[in-house]
Scaffold this motif. Structure first.
Motif, PDB file in Angstrom:
ATOM      1  N   ILE A 133       0.831  -1.200   0.000  1.00 46.17           N
ATOM      2  CA  ILE A 133       0.000   0.000   0.000  1.00 46.17           C
ATOM      3  C   ILE A 133       0.869   1.255   0.000  1.00 46.17           C
ATOM      4  CG2 ILE A 133      -1.617   1.342   1.396  1.00 46.17           C
ATOM      5  CD1 ILE A 133      -2.886  -1.318   2.248  1.00 46.17           C
ATOM      6  N   GLU A 134       1.917   1.234   0.811  1.00 48.49           N
ATOM      7  CA  GLU A 134       2.829   2.376   0.844  1.00 48.49           C
ATOM      8  C   GLU A 134       3.504   2.578  -0.514  1.00 48.49           C
ATOM      9  OE1 GLU A 134       3.240   4.543   3.197  1.00 48.49           O
ATOM     10  OE2 GLU A 134       1.799   3.572   4.527  1.00 48.49           O
ATOM     11  N   HIS A 135       3.845   1.470  -1.148  1.00 43.41           N
ATOM     12  CA  HIS A 135       4.470   1.559  -2.476  1.00 43.41           C
ATOM     13  C   HIS A 135       3.508   2.181  -3.486  1.00 43.41           C
ATOM     14  CE1 HIS A 135       6.793   0.513  -6.003  1.00 43.41           C
ATOM     15  NE2 HIS A 135       5.757  -0.134  -6.497  1.00 43.41           N
ATOM     16  N   LEU A 136       2.222   1.760  -3.445  1.00 42.95           N
ATOM     17  CA  LEU A 136       1.244   2.316  -4.378  1.00 42.95           C
ATOM     18  C   LEU A 136       0.984   3.794  -4.095  1.00 42.95           C
ATOM     19  CD1 LEU A 136      -1.317  -0.640  -4.535  1.00 42.95           C
ATOM     20  CD2 LEU A 136       0.348   0.032  -6.277  1.00 42.95           C
ATOM     21  N   LYS A 137       0.982   4.162  -2.809  1.00 40.42           N
ATOM     22  CA  LYS A 137       0.798   5.583  -2.479  1.00 40.42           C
ATOM     23  C   LYS A 137       1.952   6.414  -3.009  1.00 40.42           C
ATOM     24  CE  LYS A 137      -2.057   5.071   1.679  1.00 40.42           C
ATOM     25  NZ  LYS A 137      -2.129   5.303   3.148  1.00 40.42           N
ATOM     26  N   ASP A 138       3.147   5.909  -2.861  1.00 45.06           N
ATOM     27  CA  ASP A 138       4.311   6.635  -3.392  1.00 45.06           C
ATOM     28  C   ASP A 138       4.229   6.754  -4.916  1.00 45.06           C
ATOM     29  OD1 ASP A 138       5.293   6.883  -0.845  1.00 45.06           O
ATOM     30  OD2 ASP A 138       6.606   5.127  -0.984  1.00 45.06           O
ATOM     31  N   LYS A 139       3.769   5.681  -5.563  1.00 40.77           N
ATOM     32  CA  LYS A 139       3.631   5.710  -7.015  1.00 40.77           C
ATOM     33  C   LYS A 139       2.563   6.713  -7.445  1.00 40.77           C
ATOM     34  CE  LYS A 139       3.085   2.587 -10.950  1.00 40.77           C
ATOM     35  NZ  LYS A 139       2.865   1.175 -11.364  1.00 40.77           N
ATOM     36  N   GLU A 140       1.437   6.757  -6.689  1.00 40.39           N
ATOM     37  CA  GLU A 140       0.386   7.716  -6.997  1.00 40.39           C
ATOM     38  C   GLU A 140       0.898   9.149  -6.836  1.00 40.39           C
ATOM     39  OE1 GLU A 140      -4.151   8.817  -5.506  1.00 40.39           O
ATOM     40  OE2 GLU A 140      -2.791   7.679  -4.235  1.00 40.39           O
ATOM     41  N   ARG A 141       1.656   9.405  -5.770  1.00 39.91           N
ATOM     42  CA  ARG A 141       2.198  10.731  -5.537  1.00 39.91           C
ATOM     43  C   ARG A 141       3.116  11.156  -6.685  1.00 39.91           C
ATOM     44  NH1 ARG A 141       6.889  12.078  -3.610  1.00 39.91           N
ATOM     45  NH2 ARG A 141       7.285   9.936  -2.891  1.00 39.91           N
ATOM     46  N   LEU A 142       3.951  10.230  -7.149  1.00 40.23           N
ATOM     47  CA  LEU A 142       4.859  10.545  -8.248  1.00 40.23           C
ATOM     48  C   LEU A 142       4.088  10.847  -9.527  1.00 40.23           C
ATOM     49  CD1 LEU A 142       7.639   7.864  -7.623  1.00 40.23           C
ATOM     50  CD2 LEU A 142       7.752  10.310  -7.144  1.00 40.23           C
ATOM     51  N   LEU A 143       3.011  10.085  -9.773  1.00 43.62           N
ATOM     52  CA  LEU A 143       2.213  10.322 -10.974  1.00 43.62           C
ATOM     53  C   LEU A 143       1.515  11.679 -10.918  1.00 43.62           C
ATOM     54  CD1 LEU A 143       0.641   6.778 -11.524  1.00 43.62           C
ATOM     55  CD2 LEU A 143       2.419   7.882 -12.899  1.00 43.62           C
ATOM     56  N   LEU A 144       1.009  12.049  -9.730  1.00 41.79           N
ATOM     57  CA  LEU A 144       0.361  13.358  -9.594  1.00 41.79           C
ATOM     58  C   LEU A 144       1.369  14.483  -9.801  1.00 41.79           C
ATOM     59  CD1 LEU A 144      -1.966  12.688  -6.517  1.00 41.79           C
ATOM     60  CD2 LEU A 144      -2.637  12.918  -8.920  1.00 41.79           C
ATOM     61  N   GLU A 145       2.548  14.322  -9.271  1.00 40.20           N
ATOM     62  CA  GLU A 145       3.577  15.344  -9.471  1.00 40.20           C
ATOM     63  C   GLU A 145       3.956  15.451 -10.942  1.00 40.20           C
ATOM     64  OE1 GLU A 145       6.751  14.232  -6.931  1.00 40.20           O
ATOM     65  OE2 GLU A 145       5.743  14.817  -5.070  1.00 40.20           O
ATOM     66  N   GLU A 146       4.063  14.304 -11.610  1.00 41.28           N
ATOM     67  CA  GLU A 146       4.396  14.323 -13.032  1.00 41.28           C
ATOM     68  C   GLU A 146       3.280  14.973 -13.840  1.00 41.28           C
ATOM     69  OE1 GLU A 146       6.582  13.722 -16.474  1.00 41.28           O
ATOM     70  OE2 GLU A 146       7.145  13.615 -14.367  1.00 41.28           O
ATOM     71  N   ASN A 147       2.025  14.684 -13.466  1.00 39.09           N
ATOM     72  CA  ASN A 147       0.886  15.289 -14.156  1.00 39.09           C
ATOM     73  C   ASN A 147       0.887  16.802 -13.971  1.00 39.09           C
ATOM     74  OD1 ASN A 147      -1.611  15.152 -15.641  1.00 39.09           O
ATOM     75  ND2 ASN A 147      -2.678  15.547 -13.711  1.00 39.09           N
TER      76      ASN A 147
END
Length: 208
Positions: free
Chosen positions: A150-164
């Protein structure tokens, strides 16, 4: 700087004695290896530390080297007895290991639910306790894995939002101001608010 001569007597300081043992042992085994390689000699070295730990080196099978030594050493009969005793010791050690493997195998079968008919109630209670402890550890491990995922997916989501957000910043200004597309439901809602009137008769007879 000239190195002082070391007196050949027991080192009283425990730490210094252990350090010296480690260095001299390493040097001895290294020299034995070099002798076996450079001169094609058959070399075996066995060292027991003060605490009984075994260190060894052999250019070939050490058991064969020991047997060869006993055959060629003086007092052949006594040496043969020593070899026999050593072989018996190895056989006892092998039998002990075999027994331990059998006990571990039987314990594993019991944990899997096989061969329980011969167990007493106390043994069954102990097996049940072991299973409960094992299940608890498995659940803890599983929960930790899920938490990490879950922590890994949250980090991935955060990175995608920053990239967006970075990609949006790179868009031209006129494209940022585009009005979002209105859905069909909102269009239908506008049509529902249109007022209509129904007139009966010829057009000229209509009255306001």
């Amino acid at each position: 700087m000239v190195r002082g001569k070391i007196q050949m007597k027991r080192i009283e300081n425990t730490t210094s004695r252990q350090v010296t043992f480690s260095k001299r042992r390493h040097g001895l085994l290294k020299k034995a290896f070099e002798l076996s390689v450079l001169c094609e000699a058959e070399v075996s070295v066995i060292v027991f530390s003060q605490k009984g730990r075994l260190y060894e080196f052999s250019s070939s099978d050490i058991h064969e080297v020991i047997a060869r030594y006993f055959k060629q050493a003086k007092g052949g009969q006594n040496n043969n007895i020593a070899v026999e005793q050593y072989m018996q010791q190895l056989m006892r050690g092998s039998a002990s290991m075999t027994k331990q493997i059998e006990l571990l195998d039987a314990s594993q079968r019991m944990l899997l639910g096989y061969g329980l008919s011969s167990c007493t109630s106390e043994e069954l209670q102990e097996i049940e306790s072991q299973l409960v402890r094992s299940l608890s550890r498995i659940r803890e491990k599983k929960a930790q894995l899920w938490k990490d995922e879950i922590e890994h997916l949250k980090d991935k989501e955060r990175l995608l939002l920053e990239e967006n957000a970075r990609l949006i910043e790179k868009l031209p200004a006129q494209e940022k101001d585009i009005v979002p597309y209105r859905s069909q439901s909102s269009q239908v809602s506008d049509i529902d608010h249109v007022e209509t009137e129904l007139f009966i008769g010829l057009p000229e007879m209509r009255c306001s």
